[in-house]
Design a protein around this motif. Sequence first.
Motif, mmCIF file in Angstrom:
data_model
loop_
_atom_site.group_PDB
_atom_site.id
_atom_site.type_symbol
_atom_site.label_atom_id
_atom_site.label_comp_id
_atom_site.label_asym_id
_atom_site.label_seq_id
_atom_site.Cartn_x
_atom_site.Cartn_y
_atom_site.Cartn_z
ATOM 1 N N ALA A 1 33.862 19.194 -18.241
ATOM 2 C CA ALA A 1 34.627 18.062 -18.779
ATOM 3 C C ALA A 1 35.867 17.915 -17.916
ATOM 4 O O ALA A 1 36.589 18.896 -17.686
ATOM 5 N N ASP B 1 35.221 12.424 -17.911
ATOM 6 C CA ASP B 1 33.821 12.567 -17.470
ATOM 7 C C ASP B 1 33.253 13.844 -18.071
ATOM 8 O O ASP B 1 33.850 14.924 -17.935
ATOM 9 N N TYR B 2 32.114 13.743 -18.754
ATOM 10 C CA TYR B 2 31.451 14.894 -19.377
ATOM 11 C C TYR B 2 30.048 15.019 -18.788
ATOM 12 O O TYR B 2 29.348 14.018 -18.598
ATOM 13 N N SER B 3 29.627 16.271 -18.501
ATOM 14 C CA SER B 3 28.283 16.502 -17.960
ATOM 15 C C SER B 3 27.761 17.848 -18.460
ATOM 16 O O SER B 3 28.539 18.789 -18.696
ATOM 17 N N PHE C 1 22.880 15.334 -18.633
ATOM 18 C CA PHE C 1 23.533 14.159 -19.205
ATOM 19 C C PHE C 1 24.914 14.037 -18.587
ATOM 20 O O PHE C 1 25.620 15.036 -18.385
ATOM 21 N N ASP C 2 25.302 12.788 -18.292
ATOM 22 C CA ASP C 2 26.594 12.527 -17.683
ATOM 23 C C ASP C 2 27.171 11.277 -18.325
ATOM 24 O O ASP C 2 26.525 10.222 -18.361
ATOM 25 N N SER C 3 28.382 11.393 -18.853
ATOM 26 C CA SER C 3 28.963 10.260 -19.568
ATOM 27 C C SER C 3 30.477 10.346 -19.505
ATOM 28 O O SER C 3 31.050 11.437 -19.385
ATOM 29 N N SER D 1 32.169 9.452 -22.005
ATOM 30 C CA SER D 1 32.559 9.601 -23.407
ATOM 31 C C SER D 1 31.777 10.755 -24.014
ATOM 32 O O SER D 1 30.557 10.830 -23.871
ATOM 33 N N ALA D 2 32.460 11.636 -24.696
ATOM 34 C CA ALA D 2 31.790 12.773 -25.333
ATOM 35 C C ALA D 2 30.855 12.298 -26.426
ATOM 36 O O ALA D 2 29.816 12.916 -26.696
ATOM 37 N N LEU E 1 27.448 11.394 -24.871
ATOM 38 C CA LEU E 1 26.947 12.317 -23.842
ATOM 39 C C LEU E 1 25.450 12.567 -23.989
ATOM 40 O O LEU E 1 24.709 12.527 -23.017
ATOM 41 N N ALA F 1 22.701 8.183 -21.080
ATOM 42 C CA ALA F 1 23.487 9.146 -20.304
ATOM 43 C C ALA F 1 22.611 10.135 -19.547
ATOM 44 O O ALA F 1 23.122 10.966 -18.779
#
Length: 483
Positions: A108, A135-137, A330-332, A334-335, A338, A343
């Motif tokens: 994150a 950015d969350y992945s 997954f990549d987004s 927004s949490a 995700l 995503a």
Amino acid sequence: MKRLLGMSVLLIPLALEACAVGPNYVKPETALAPFHNQAPVVQAAAAPAPLDSWWTGFNDPMLVTVVQRALDQNLDLAAALGRVQQARAVAKGAGAQLLPTVDVSGGATANRASLRSPYSSAVGGQSGLSRNYEDYSVGPSASWEIDLFGGLRRGAKAASEEESAAEADRVGTRITVVADAADAYLQIRGYQARLAVALDQVSNDEHLLKLVQDRYAAGSGTGQEIAEAQALLRQARASVPLLRIGLEKQLNRLDVLMGAQPGTYAQELGVVAAIPAIPAIPDQAAPTDMLRRRPDIIAAERRLAASSDRIGVAISDYYPKVSLSGALGFDSISAASLFTKSAFTATGGGLIRWRLFDFGKVDAQVKQARGANAEALALYRQTVLRAAEDVEDSLVTLSQTQDRVAEVQEQVAALTRARNLAQQSWKAGSTPLTDVINADQQLLIARDQLDGERAGSARAAVAVFRALGGGWQPTGLKVAVKG
């Protein structure tokens, strides 16, 4: 289609195995003639002791206790086990390189975009776009180097063979520890016997001095005789400290072999016991059995096999390396979104790496590997020859020591008769005291030599068992030990 795919998956390992570059190891032939010093050894009447537990053949419970303590507590053995564990871990790691690597990662990040970045310039500072974003992945990734030409498999096999060599070294340490413990124990019994002889001689010389002094007081002796008797007594007493020093050193040595501070078992071992009789040498005293049992030969042969496989590892660098990689996740920004369908992301690819313009280094590495293999072969053959030398030396030492024991026994018997006759003649006044003193000195030397030779003969038997590779069960080592 599924059946064809399944058959393809099954055939891939076989195809890869056939493509392994480098020489296939063949164990060198080793032909040795029968040991020529085995025949002169005088065999005991008892049945031969088993080679894997030869110390029990001495029929000495304390020796068995001492050896077991050494096996349980010796620190050299503990260190050897640690080296085996290290080699085992290296072999396991080398084998793991044949399998895909799978990682799971997540992250994150909080970002603030620059207004001068290429992205900001491209969108022209449009309203509604925030400079701040997150950015969350999360997801797994995998990579796999396909071992097309067998370099990894050769490396894994070499590491496994080096693990076996380390295990053989541990067994060799076990044999050495057992033999050293038995040797120290037998020296202790030898020093105790020699010390008993010396103290007995001191007692005899004290009695002789008393007789001379009584004769002098009665007017039938001389001052010279008293001086000679006193010198004889002093000589006997002077031999005691040296024997006590030798005894104490062996007690300390044995304590250290048993993993204890010197002095720990001194009182227990201080209880005097006889030097144990020698057991019969087993029938396995043949070159083929030595090749099968000697851990140093086994270790040298396994290192030779490993060096052969290292040639294949070096040769594999002539060929391209093919790797596959892929990632799912997954990549987004927004949490909350995700783990949604939109995503989801996936990547995959392949890589070919070929040292196409680096063949000079590869040539050098291959030559180095071949040189190491030639060295390992020479060391293996030298190990075999030295092992045969060790056996021959120990056998001739045992046979000749047995002959010396028999001769010295007869010498002690003859000198005992001579000393007794000299004393009788001196008491009768027909011979001078010097005859008694000379006979007494010769008898002391012979008795001391006899106990030393008896202990030496038992120690020579220990050396034979050690040279034959006795002290372990060959089925316990997972290596090729055929002769």
